[in-house]
Scaffold this motif. Sequence first.
Motif, mmCIF file in Angstrom:
data_model
loop_
_atom_site.group_PDB
_atom_site.id
_atom_site.type_symbol
_atom_site.label_atom_id
_atom_site.label_comp_id
_atom_site.label_asym_id
_atom_site.label_seq_id
_atom_site.Cartn_x
_atom_site.Cartn_y
_atom_site.Cartn_z
ATOM 1 N N THR A 108 43.929 32.774 35.769
ATOM 2 C CA THR A 108 43.330 33.777 34.882
ATOM 3 C C THR A 108 42.146 34.457 35.559
ATOM 4 O O THR A 108 41.861 35.610 35.276
ATOM 5 N N ASN A 109 41.473 33.737 36.450
ATOM 6 C CA ASN A 109 40.327 34.350 37.129
ATOM 7 C C ASN A 109 40.742 35.453 38.079
ATOM 8 O O ASN A 109 40.032 36.433 38.262
ATOM 9 N N ARG A 110 41.939 35.272 38.695
ATOM 10 C CA ARG A 110 42.439 36.300 39.594
ATOM 11 C C ARG A 110 42.701 37.594 38.817
ATOM 12 O O ARG A 110 42.627 38.686 39.348
ATOM 13 N N MET A 111 43.001 37.463 37.523
ATOM 14 C CA MET A 111 43.334 38.623 36.700
ATOM 15 C C MET A 111 42.111 39.230 36.004
ATOM 16 O O MET A 111 42.227 40.240 35.349
ATOM 17 N N ALA A 112 40.970 38.550 36.072
ATOM 18 C CA ALA A 112 39.829 39.011 35.286
ATOM 19 C C ALA A 112 39.349 40.381 35.739
ATOM 20 O O ALA A 112 39.261 40.637 36.931
ATOM 21 N N PRO A 113 39.056 41.279 34.798
ATOM 22 C CA PRO A 113 38.553 42.589 35.185
ATOM 23 C C PRO A 113 37.133 42.466 35.748
ATOM 24 O O PRO A 113 36.268 41.888 35.084
ATOM 25 N N ALA A 115 34.806 44.464 35.869
ATOM 26 C CA ALA A 115 33.794 45.098 35.028
ATOM 27 C C ALA A 115 33.175 44.105 34.051
ATOM 28 O O ALA A 115 32.003 44.199 33.701
ATOM 29 N N VAL A 116 33.973 43.106 33.624
ATOM 30 C CA VAL A 116 33.479 42.109 32.677
ATOM 31 C C VAL A 116 32.329 41.302 33.290
ATOM 32 O O VAL A 116 31.403 40.894 32.608
ATOM 33 N N PHE A 117 32.384 41.099 34.602
ATOM 34 C CA PHE A 117 31.407 40.231 35.254
ATOM 35 C C PHE A 117 30.195 40.966 35.820
ATOM 36 O O PHE A 117 29.310 40.365 36.406
ATOM 37 N N LEU A 118 30.217 42.260 35.616
ATOM 38 C CA LEU A 118 29.186 43.121 36.186
ATOM 39 C C LEU A 118 27.773 42.631 35.880
ATOM 40 O O LEU A 118 26.981 42.356 36.774
ATOM 41 N N MET B 220 48.615 44.792 34.806
ATOM 42 C CA MET B 220 47.246 44.278 34.750
ATOM 43 C C MET B 220 46.304 45.111 35.610
ATOM 44 O O MET B 220 45.208 45.447 35.180
ATOM 45 N N MET B 224 42.956 47.603 34.589
ATOM 46 C CA MET B 224 41.563 47.413 35.005
ATOM 47 C C MET B 224 41.064 48.554 35.875
ATOM 48 O O MET B 224 39.995 48.461 36.464
ATOM 49 N N LEU B 248 33.295 50.570 29.724
ATOM 50 C CA LEU B 248 32.518 49.335 29.724
ATOM 51 C C LEU B 248 31.351 49.411 30.711
ATOM 52 O O LEU B 248 30.220 49.036 30.382
ATOM 53 N N SER B 265 33.559 43.142 26.578
ATOM 54 C CA SER B 265 34.069 42.364 27.708
ATOM 55 C C SER B 265 34.962 41.225 27.236
ATOM 56 O O SER B 265 36.005 40.956 27.824
ATOM 57 N N PHE B 269 38.751 40.758 28.095
ATOM 58 C CA PHE B 269 39.171 39.568 28.810
ATOM 59 C C PHE B 269 40.330 38.872 28.094
ATOM 60 O O PHE B 269 41.252 38.375 28.726
ATOM 61 N N ILE B 272 43.583 40.509 28.916
ATOM 62 C CA ILE B 272 44.032 40.162 30.253
ATOM 63 C C ILE B 272 44.575 38.735 30.278
ATOM 64 O O ILE B 272 45.559 38.437 30.937
ATOM 65 N N LEU B 273 43.921 37.862 29.490
ATOM 66 C CA LEU B 273 44.366 36.481 29.404
ATOM 67 C C LEU B 273 45.796 36.413 28.885
ATOM 68 O O LEU B 273 46.629 35.665 29.396
ATOM 69 N N SER B 276 48.048 37.417 31.643
ATOM 70 C CA SER B 276 48.135 36.365 32.653
ATOM 71 C C SER B 276 49.095 35.283 32.212
ATOM 72 O O SER B 276 49.865 34.762 33.006
#
Lengths: 269, 290
Positions: A108-113, A115-118, B220, B224, B248, B265, B269, B272-273, B276
Amino acid sequence: MSRRSRLSRWVLAGYCVYLILPLYWLLTLALRSNADIAGVFELVPSNPTLANFAEILTNPVWYQGFVNSISYVLLNTLISVSVALPAAYVFSRYRFLGDRQLFFWLLTNRMAPPAVFLLPFFQLYSSIGLFDTPLAVALAHCLFTVPLSVWILEGFMSGVPTEIDDMARIDGHSFWFFFTRIFLPINRSAIGVTVFFCFMFSWVELLLARTLTGSEAKPIVVVMTRTVSASGMDWGVLAAAGVFTVLPGILVVWFVRQHLVKGFALGRV
Amino acid sequence: MAQNKTQDNRAWLGVLPVMLIVAFSGVIPLMTVVNYSVQDILDFNTRFFVGFEWYRETLTDPRFIDAFLRQLGFSAAVLAIEIPLGIVIARGMPTQGLRASLLLVLLATPLLIPWNVVGTIWQIYARSDIGLLGVTLNEMGFAFNYTAEPLHAWLTLLAMDIWHWTSLVALLAFAGLTSVPAACYQAAELDGASKWQVFRHVELPRLKGVLVIAVLLRLMDSFMIYTEPFVLTGGGPGNTTTFLSQYLATMAVGQFDLGPAAAFSVIYFLFILLFSWLFYASVMRSEEGS
């Protein structure tokens, strides 16, 4: 081969032209001076100049950007591959408490956008004093490249029969010897493919690299965006920088092209 | 993960480094986001707990809904074009020789160009004053200007995405095709199968695995998309090409609306989950099937 129908060959040829034209245009603009670009429209540069490339190679802001980018990409690839190798090995060989859940969570981390972690990334790396260093960008990119590396390596390693492990044990080799001298060489192409994808992720990314760097560790891709806004539009130099950022990719592809198809065939990308 | 494997919980030692590094760069930031999403942050010392207020606000925000719908439209268009095109390209690829190598490198090249450079390449290619495409179209009598016309901006973005990512689909499909045994083609030929029948009954079933992956990856990644439209159109003209990530980023970094941006966010997320999970389940199923 019967599958290469005439239609698909024409489409392939057409697509190649479609791929090349923008790249060709980038190259011609890189070979022309700014006044020339704004003044006349021409398909082949009549007054080609290497001044734009010289500007990049001599101006420290530009070449330092390259050094910064290369250093976090290499750092990232090194960290990703070295932590992913043991993890991929145990995923491919052992069943343990929570293995499937862990594997999915990694993915799931590989797919995370990004921008969310900005926002949290900026605060996290500022608070531990890593802001504006290549290490910060390398670690941030690890969020995507580590799961990806595990995912790719596990796919390849699962295809290696476990009998090899057993035979090494019977021959009296230590685990360390087996892993570094027997197992890793067998998985050479897997490591090649992994390096390719780590490079691909880390080299092309802009959002996090821009957020986590200030003036010291500014990567080349950020230098490109900032120069545009500062000194108006310097199309020639911008195009020349673009040419330089395309080259490492082509080089990497050329070296791993044989393994690439194998990696794609596993579907682990 | 289909082999017979031994049960051994010491295997955790092997995954520990990965756990630590992903926890550091994944879990801590994600928890921060969740934490922000339920608070109203006026400055770093004054904050209130507001529960699900930001979530309610985000889900009913017309600008969020617009960006979401634009995003869906863009992703749908990208998939509808890139998947069939990628398959056709893969079927045209030679399998051996120098030409095959050169084609592989050419196809893979766009995948390794920094995303903002992709935006820049298309900017200087499509501009109506200095771009090869823009000038040519205008010479031919189309008043093409992607910075002013929403439709033109959309078409340019699509053309750019096709340029950038069709190769991924093509390479996956090509890799899938190399696994079709030559005997299958010969058998089909003996049966007098047409080209279409060969594709439909011999190739497509064997491509299923890689195609599922191609569809999900493209879905996906297009969901993004940020950098390329940011460089090419900046989300304009107006808001007509502002997709989710860009909206965002404007909220989080531009306006510093921490709470709403965090709620956004988390919702993002979760989507996306879901993707995934679909991705993981289908890969695992196809591996167990083979």
